[in-house]
Design a protein around this motif. Structure first.
Motif, PDB file in Angstrom:
ATOM      1  N   ARG A 199      -2.789  -2.384   7.925  1.00 38.17           N
ATOM      2  CA  ARG A 199      -4.247  -2.228   7.457  1.00 38.17           C
ATOM      3  C   ARG A 199      -4.464  -3.209   6.187  1.00 38.17           C
ATOM      4  NH1 ARG A 199      -5.901   2.413   5.488  1.00 38.17           N
ATOM      5  NH2 ARG A 199      -4.127   3.762   5.792  1.00 38.17           N
ATOM      6  N   PHE A 200      -3.731  -2.916   5.029  1.00 38.10           N
ATOM      7  CA  PHE A 200      -3.916  -3.812   3.730  1.00 38.10           C
ATOM      8  C   PHE A 200      -3.242  -5.015   3.812  1.00 38.10           C
ATOM      9  CE2 PHE A 200      -4.710   0.777   2.465  1.00 38.10           C
ATOM     10  CZ  PHE A 200      -5.991   0.504   1.424  1.00 38.10           C
ATOM     11  N   ALA A 201      -2.453  -5.520   4.409  1.00 31.13           N
ATOM     12  CA  ALA A 201      -1.656  -6.629   4.642  1.00 31.13           C
ATOM     13  C   ALA A 201      -2.709  -7.551   5.316  1.00 31.13           C
ATOM     14  CB  ALA A 201      -0.507  -6.877   5.384  1.00 31.13           C
ATOM     15  N   VAL A 202      -3.640  -7.136   6.078  1.00 29.44           N
ATOM     16  CA  VAL A 202      -4.702  -7.953   6.611  1.00 29.44           C
ATOM     17  C   VAL A 202      -5.435  -8.815   5.871  1.00 29.44           C
ATOM     18  CG1 VAL A 202      -6.591  -7.882   8.305  1.00 29.44           C
ATOM     19  CG2 VAL A 202      -4.552  -6.770   9.142  1.00 29.44           C
ATOM     20  N   ASN A 203      -6.040  -7.691   4.801  1.00 32.21           N
ATOM     21  CA  ASN A 203      -7.007  -8.125   3.926  1.00 32.21           C
ATOM     22  C   ASN A 203      -6.297  -8.581   2.647  1.00 32.21           C
ATOM     23  OD1 ASN A 203      -9.272  -7.463   5.653  1.00 32.21           O
ATOM     24  ND2 ASN A 203      -8.790  -5.254   5.031  1.00 32.21           N
ATOM     25  N   HIS A 204      -5.015  -8.870   2.444  1.00 31.25           N
ATOM     26  CA  HIS A 204      -4.258  -9.329   1.517  1.00 31.25           C
ATOM     27  C   HIS A 204      -4.724  -8.540   0.161  1.00 31.25           C
ATOM     28  CE1 HIS A 204      -3.823 -12.955   3.905  1.00 31.25           C
ATOM     29  NE2 HIS A 204      -4.749 -13.030   4.089  1.00 31.25           N
ATOM     30  N   ASP A 205      -4.849  -7.265   0.406  1.00 32.31           N
ATOM     31  CA  ASP A 205      -5.312  -6.308  -0.614  1.00 32.31           C
ATOM     32  C   ASP A 205      -4.023  -5.467  -1.280  1.00 32.31           C
ATOM     33  OD1 ASP A 205      -6.548  -4.506  -2.045  1.00 32.31           O
ATOM     34  OD2 ASP A 205      -7.734  -3.673  -0.754  1.00 32.31           O
ATOM     35  N   PHE A 206      -3.283  -6.099  -2.004  1.00 32.13           N
ATOM     36  CA  PHE A 206      -2.278  -5.398  -2.741  1.00 32.13           C
ATOM     37  C   PHE A 206      -2.845  -4.078  -3.417  1.00 32.13           C
ATOM     38  CE2 PHE A 206       0.090  -4.616  -6.667  1.00 32.13           C
ATOM     39  CZ  PHE A 206       1.306  -4.175  -6.111  1.00 32.13           C
ATOM     40  N   GLU A 207      -3.855  -4.334  -4.154  1.00 36.33           N
ATOM     41  CA  GLU A 207      -4.282  -3.302  -5.213  1.00 36.33           C
ATOM     42  C   GLU A 207      -4.623  -2.246  -4.640  1.00 36.33           C
ATOM     43  OE1 GLU A 207      -6.698  -4.670  -8.606  1.00 36.33           O
ATOM     44  OE2 GLU A 207      -5.274  -6.083  -8.794  1.00 36.33           O
ATOM     45  N   GLY A 208      -5.458  -2.357  -3.478  1.00 40.91           N
ATOM     46  CA  GLY A 208      -5.749  -1.396  -2.475  1.00 40.91           C
ATOM     47  C   GLY A 208      -4.523  -0.637  -1.887  1.00 40.91           C
ATOM     48  N   TYR A 209      -3.512  -1.421  -1.192  1.00 45.98           N
ATOM     49  CA  TYR A 209      -2.508  -0.705  -0.756  1.00 45.98           C
ATOM     50  C   TYR A 209      -1.730   0.317  -1.988  1.00 45.98           C
ATOM     51  CZ  TYR A 209       2.361  -0.070   0.995  1.00 45.98           C
ATOM     52  OH  TYR A 209       3.461   0.685   1.183  1.00 45.98           O
ATOM     53  N   ALA A 210      -1.682  -0.383  -3.106  1.00 46.85           N
ATOM     54  CA  ALA A 210      -0.739   0.034  -4.244  1.00 46.85           C
ATOM     55  C   ALA A 210      -1.640   1.285  -4.534  1.00 46.85           C
ATOM     56  CB  ALA A 210      -0.790  -0.601  -5.308  1.00 46.85           C
ATOM     57  N   GLU A 211      -2.719   1.479  -4.532  1.00 48.17           N
ATOM     58  CA  GLU A 211      -3.432   2.626  -4.803  1.00 48.17           C
ATOM     59  C   GLU A 211      -3.061   3.931  -3.936  1.00 48.17           C
ATOM     60  OE1 GLU A 211      -7.763   2.254  -5.460  1.00 48.17           O
ATOM     61  OE2 GLU A 211      -7.760   4.115  -5.077  1.00 48.17           O
ATOM     62  N   GLU A 212      -3.126   3.653  -2.634  1.00 48.59           N
ATOM     63  CA  GLU A 212      -2.777   4.629  -1.588  1.00 48.59           C
ATOM     64  C   GLU A 212      -1.729   5.465  -1.556  1.00 48.59           C
ATOM     65  OE1 GLU A 212      -4.082   4.458   2.306  1.00 48.59           O
ATOM     66  OE2 GLU A 212      -6.404   4.164   2.196  1.00 48.59           O
ATOM     67  N   GLU A 213      -0.571   4.186  -1.825  1.00 47.10           N
ATOM     68  CA  GLU A 213       0.805   4.440  -1.507  1.00 47.10           C
ATOM     69  C   GLU A 213       1.242   5.123  -2.761  1.00 47.10           C
ATOM     70  OE1 GLU A 213       2.730   3.670   0.911  1.00 47.10           O
ATOM     71  OE2 GLU A 213       4.554   4.288   0.209  1.00 47.10           O
ATOM     72  N   LEU A 214       0.560   4.806  -4.056  1.00 46.89           N
ATOM     73  CA  LEU A 214       0.998   5.576  -5.137  1.00 46.89           C
ATOM     74  C   LEU A 214       0.666   7.102  -5.236  1.00 46.89           C
ATOM     75  CD1 LEU A 214       0.408   2.931  -8.066  1.00 46.89           C
ATOM     76  CD2 LEU A 214       2.682   4.090  -7.495  1.00 46.89           C
ATOM     77  N   ARG A 215      -0.452   7.044  -4.560  1.00 45.33           N
ATOM     78  CA  ARG A 215      -1.130   8.710  -4.240  1.00 45.33           C
ATOM     79  C   ARG A 215       0.074   9.456  -3.607  1.00 45.33           C
ATOM     80  NH1 ARG A 215      -6.077   8.122  -1.868  1.00 45.33           N
ATOM     81  NH2 ARG A 215      -6.833   6.574  -3.351  1.00 45.33           N
TER      82      ARG A 215
END
Ligand SMILES: [Zn+2]
Ligand SMILES: [Zn+2]
Length: 480
Positions: free
Chosen positions: A360-376
């Motif tokens: 989902r996040f790779a599609v939008n090149h959204d590292f920060e969004g990915y990191a936020e969810e993954e870190l949680r």
């Protein structure tokens, strides 16, 4: 001042080396595993005497004796090759770089489009300084990414991917297709709904063992039989997955007999220099480069306008708590191989799990969004960077002895400050005649060290008597 530039693998980054030599000429020394003892000695001597003030190299170059060292750059700092895990000393060159620069009051720069969550978290906490490069080089737009839901598609090529490859061939542009190496461990996935079996305790993917049709967690040892129907959708087509590049190549040749396909994986790059001959062929006359992770790294070919990920599922299903993070990194990295020239790039990702966070996040090149969810999630489950891991590996020729020693250690290491997972059979449970087990510990650094030293001091003679090798690995990067 002197500087060290670390790259994940010298053989995969000749363009970087060439650029540095172009700028700094004679001042550059390149250290890599291809050097003979004599060449290595000469290089180190010239570095130590200050005749070469910039060192480029893979992980061990972090120890290069550069006088008056002011800077260490770690390029692609998230790469697992920075960790030496198979022989002592077990270290991560990225962490050594940070400590070394702290001691000599210099600067360490950790660079990556997809930082490791450990480094990113250190930056969020203010331990590191975060510097963002919001624009791609020369302001080129990021490639358009489309996800194909393979639950409705046809393996191995969806109509969308076929159509886009055909377009490129007609326009004489180039295509890179990524197909992950065959999973070293098979996993079971429902082709109807994409469901993958995970451990109820550790959240990692369960590995399929053909003998007994079992699903096994390699962190904690949890196991169960493969059910006859999917617990998610009731489908009855559950089967082990994990496909290699060869079959994809066959299909490719059936669909596009006129295309020049270059296959790059461990089988075709075994011999010295083979890697470069293949890339040269792709560069001069190839239409499609088909390969494993190695096609994702560092290549800079402006004619590549399409990247296809044949299946994102293999990487997602590795029995490792970082499987999602690795997938996000891989997808981002391979997407970056396209659109590097004047022509815009496109990416097609095929998957049975389109809702997975990494996709989902790779599609939008959204590292920060990915990191936020993954870190949680990491925090909730007590995985790094919130807790440290200590992986203890056990190896021996007698399975019963290996298992018993692992059990003794597991028992001895229990404490209220440490969570003990396992003992469990390692993902590669038998390797070169050895049986392999492991115990995984979660806790803080001090408690882990203390508990390990205490337990090992007591149990090592017993392990030795039973001819079982016991090896601790702090902050493991892979779970093989
Ligand atoms: Zn299902
Ligand atoms: Zn588990």
């Amino acid at each position: 001042k002197g500087a060290i530039v670390l790259v994940p693998e010298i053989s995969l980054t000749p363009q970087t080396v060439r650029r540095f030599k172009g700028w700094f000429g004679e001042q550059v020394a390149v250290l890599h595993s291809g050097l003979s003892e004599g060449e290595r000695y000469d290089a180190w001597r010239m570095v130590r005497e200050g005749m070469r003030r910039i060192v480029i190299g893979a992980r061990s170059a972090v120890f290069a004796p550069v006088p008056d060292l002011g800077l260490i750059v770690v390029d692609e700092e998230h790469e697992t090759t920075y960790k030496q895990y198979d022989t002592s000393p077990r270290y991560n060159a990225r962490d050594v770089a940070v400590v070394r620069m702290k001691m000599s009051k210099g600067v360490a720069i950790l660079g990556s489009a997809t930082p490791s969550l450990e480094s990113y978290y250190n930056a969020l906490k203010g331990k590191f300084v975060l510097v963002r490069l919001p624009e791609r080089i020369r302001g080129r737009p990021l490639p358009e990414v489309e996800v194909v839901d393979m639950r409705k598609g046809r393996w191995p090529f969806s109509d969308l991917l076929l159509e886009k490859v055909r377009e490129r061939l007609e326009r004489r542009e180039k295509v890179i297709l990524l197909q992950n190496r065959r999973g070293y461990a098979a996993f079971v996935q429902c082709p109807d709904c994409g469901h993958v079996f995970r451990c109820p305790h550790c959240r990692v993917s369960l590995t399929y063992h053909a003998a007994g049709r079992n699903l096994v967690c390699h962190y904690c040892g949890f196991r169960k039989k493969v059910p006859s129907s999917c617990p998610n959708c009731g489908g009855v087509h559950l089967r082990p997955r994990g496909l290699g590049t060869e079959r994809v190549e066959e299909a490719l040749e059936r669909w596009f007999p006129e295309a020049e396909v270059v296959r790059m994986d461990l089988d075709t790059t075994g011999r010295k220099g083979a890697h470069w001959r293949l890339l040269d062929r792709f560069w001069s006359e190839g239409d499609v480069l088909l390969g494993t992770q190695m096609v994702a790294k560092g290549l800079d070919y402006p004619e590549v306008t399409l990247v296809g990920v044949v299946s994102a599922d293999v990487s997602l299903s590795l029995p490792d708590f970082r499987a999602g993070e690795r997938t996000f990194q891989l997808l981002t990295q391979v997407a970056g191989r396209t659109g590097r020239g004047d022509l815009p790039g496109e990416v097609v990702i095929q998957t049975y799990s389109p809702k997975e966070r990494a996709i989902r996040f790779a599609v939008n090149h959204d590292f920060e969004g990915y990191a936020e969810e993954e870190l949680r999630e990491r925090k909730a489950l007590g995985y790094p960077p919130f807790k440290r891991l200590l992986l203890i590996r056990f190896r021996g020729k007698e399975e019963a002895e290996v298992r018993e020693v692992a059990e003794m250690y597991g028992e001895a290491l229990k404490s209220d400050r440490i969570e003990v997972l396992g003992p469990a059979e390692a993902p590669l449970g038998r390797l070169r005649g050895y049986f392999r087990w492991q115990v995984l510990l979660k806790g803080d650094h001090v408690s882990l060290h203390r508990a390990w030293a205490e337990a090992d001091g007591r149990l090592r003679p017993e392990a030795r008597r039973r001819e079982v090798t016991v090896v601790p690995d702090m902050d493991p990067v892979g779970m093989l």
